[in-house]
Scaffold this motif. Structure first.
Motif, PDB file in Angstrom:
ATOM      1  N   UNK A 187       1.041  -1.154   0.201  1.00 16.98           N
ATOM      2  CA  UNK A 187       0.268   0.015  -0.002  1.00 16.98           C
ATOM      3  C   UNK A 187       0.614   1.373  -0.240  1.00 16.98           C
ATOM      4  N   UNK A 188       0.308   2.194  -0.116  1.00 16.90           N
ATOM      5  CA  UNK A 188       1.556   3.444  -0.389  1.00 16.90           C
ATOM      6  C   UNK A 188       2.195   3.613   1.016  1.00 16.90           C
ATOM      7  N   UNK A 189       3.025   3.977   0.742  1.00 14.80           N
ATOM      8  CA  UNK A 189       4.342   3.565   2.130  1.00 14.80           C
ATOM      9  C   UNK A 189       4.537   3.138   2.861  1.00 14.80           C
ATOM     10  N   UNK A 190       3.936   1.656   2.261  1.00 19.26           N
ATOM     11  CA  UNK A 190       4.321   0.064   2.549  1.00 19.26           C
ATOM     12  C   UNK A 190       5.786   0.030   2.948  1.00 19.26           C
ATOM     13  N   UNK A 249      17.741  -7.773  -1.836  1.00 17.16           N
ATOM     14  CA  UNK A 249      16.597  -6.449  -2.690  1.00 17.16           C
ATOM     15  C   UNK A 249      15.322  -6.831  -2.789  1.00 17.16           C
ATOM     16  N   UNK A 250      14.663  -5.782  -2.182  1.00 16.57           N
ATOM     17  CA  UNK A 250      13.185  -6.378  -2.189  1.00 16.57           C
ATOM     18  C   UNK A 250      12.292  -6.646  -3.694  1.00 16.57           C
ATOM     19  N   UNK A 251      11.067  -6.883  -3.160  1.00 17.29           N
ATOM     20  CA  UNK A 251      10.734  -7.837  -4.636  1.00 17.29           C
ATOM     21  C   UNK A 251       9.123  -7.334  -4.855  1.00 17.29           C
ATOM     22  N   UNK A 252       8.627  -7.283  -5.378  1.00 19.96           N
ATOM     23  CA  UNK A 252       7.180  -7.139  -5.147  1.00 19.96           C
ATOM     24  C   UNK A 252       6.247  -7.933  -6.156  1.00 19.96           C
ATOM     25  N   UNK A 253       5.076  -8.669  -5.263  1.00 21.83           N
ATOM     26  CA  UNK A 253       4.693 -10.486  -5.610  1.00 21.83           C
ATOM     27  C   UNK A 253       3.136 -10.051  -5.760  1.00 21.83           C
ATOM     28  N   UNK A 254       2.948 -10.017  -6.806  1.00 17.46           N
ATOM     29  CA  UNK A 254       0.947  -9.739  -6.662  1.00 17.46           C
ATOM     30  C   UNK A 254       0.479 -11.681  -6.751  1.00 17.46           C
ATOM     31  N   UNK A 255      -0.452 -12.387  -5.755  1.00 18.35           N
ATOM     32  CA  UNK A 255      -1.180 -13.399  -6.141  1.00 18.35           C
ATOM     33  C   UNK A 255      -1.640 -13.759  -7.094  1.00 18.35           C
ATOM     34  N   UNK A 256      -1.848 -13.908  -8.250  1.00 13.65           N
ATOM     35  CA  UNK A 256      -3.251 -14.158  -9.148  1.00 13.65           C
ATOM     36  C   UNK A 256      -4.092 -14.406  -8.817  1.00 13.65           C
ATOM     37  N   UNK A 257      -4.389 -15.173  -7.822  1.00 17.75           N
ATOM     38  CA  UNK A 257      -5.310 -15.696  -7.423  1.00 17.75           C
ATOM     39  C   UNK A 257      -6.733 -14.881  -6.696  1.00 17.75           C
ATOM     40  N   UNK A 258      -5.598 -14.087  -6.134  1.00 18.17           N
ATOM     41  CA  UNK A 258      -6.531 -12.600  -5.351  1.00 18.17           C
ATOM     42  C   UNK A 258      -6.156 -11.264  -5.830  1.00 18.17           C
ATOM     43  N   UNK A 259      -5.111 -11.513  -6.760  1.00 11.68           N
ATOM     44  CA  UNK A 259      -4.769  -9.811  -7.460  1.00 11.68           C
ATOM     45  C   UNK A 259      -4.502  -9.005  -6.567  1.00 11.68           C
ATOM     46  N   UNK A 260      -4.243  -9.530  -5.066  1.00 13.21           N
ATOM     47  CA  UNK A 260      -3.414  -8.899  -3.664  1.00 13.21           C
ATOM     48  C   UNK A 260      -1.667  -8.355  -4.049  1.00 13.21           C
ATOM     49  N   UNK A 261      -1.247  -7.562  -4.091  1.00 15.27           N
ATOM     50  CA  UNK A 261       0.107  -6.964  -3.428  1.00 15.27           C
ATOM     51  C   UNK A 261       1.026  -6.893  -2.359  1.00 15.27           C
ATOM     52  N   UNK A 262       2.019  -7.883  -2.533  1.00 12.01           N
ATOM     53  CA  UNK A 262       2.784  -7.891  -1.428  1.00 12.01           C
ATOM     54  C   UNK A 262       4.263  -6.909  -1.750  1.00 12.01           C
ATOM     55  N   UNK A 263       4.715  -7.154  -0.480  1.00 11.16           N
ATOM     56  CA  UNK A 263       5.823  -6.942  -0.429  1.00 11.16           C
ATOM     57  C   UNK A 263       6.986  -7.660   0.425  1.00 11.16           C
ATOM     58  N   UNK A 264       7.832  -8.486  -0.526  1.00 12.76           N
ATOM     59  CA  UNK A 264       9.071  -9.722  -0.119  1.00 12.76           C
ATOM     60  C   UNK A 264      10.509  -8.897   0.454  1.00 12.76           C
ATOM     61  N   UNK A 265      10.367  -8.675   2.018  1.00 13.46           N
ATOM     62  CA  UNK A 265      11.685  -7.671   2.439  1.00 13.46           C
ATOM     63  C   UNK A 265      12.674  -9.252   2.550  1.00 13.46           C
TER      64      UNK A 265
END
Length: 151
Positions: free
Chosen positions: A109-112, A130-146
């Protein structure tokens, strides 16, 4: 926020750099999405035949998967899809084999990014990569992986 261990994995996508200027990440996604049919057959799928993951993978300029440099302002980005390990990138695509790490995962989310980085610093936890962005195709939810520890 939760922790997960993710073994080494492959992402095939469109690679660009912060040196490409403002908007380069959106341009990479437009390119990747517009030509997805070229790599769809290489994508890793779950038992239901659905994509396992869509990644905005990141690395330092040397491609050693260290965090972006100069205050997280300089690095490489790969807009792509998680693929089977033996997949070869078609012409115009790039294959990254991302090392295995233990990650702290937060919903994006903004600021995450800044909030999570500050929290890690408070706890004395350093980024292992490095941090990665991940989108769960099942839900469309975006995550950051640290990444906090190499496995």
């Amino acid at each position: 926020m939760f922790k997960v261990i993710k073994e080494q994995f492959v992402v095939i996508g469109k690679e660009g750099s912060t040196l490409d200027g403002p908007g380069f990440i959106q341009n990479l996604w437009n390119d990747a999405n517009g030509h997805f049919s070229e790599v769809a057959h290489l994508a890793k799928k779950d038992s239901n035949g659905k994509l396992v993951g869509v990644w905005g993978a990141m690395s330092d300029i040397s491609r050693s998967f260290k965090p972006w440099e100069d205050g997280f302002s300089k690095g490489l980005y790969l807009a792509g899809v998680e693929c089977v390990d033996h997949a070869e990138a078609p012409d115009g695509w790039t294959k990254w084999t991302i090392p295995g790490y233990e990650y702290i995962v937060v919903q994006n989310h903004p600021g995450a990014f800044a909030e999570t980085l500050a929290g890690l610093n408070e706890q004395g936890i350093l980024l292992a990569g490095a941090v990665h962005e991940y989108t769960d195709p099942a839900t469309g939810t975006d995550y950051l992986y640290f990444p906090i520890r190499e496995v």
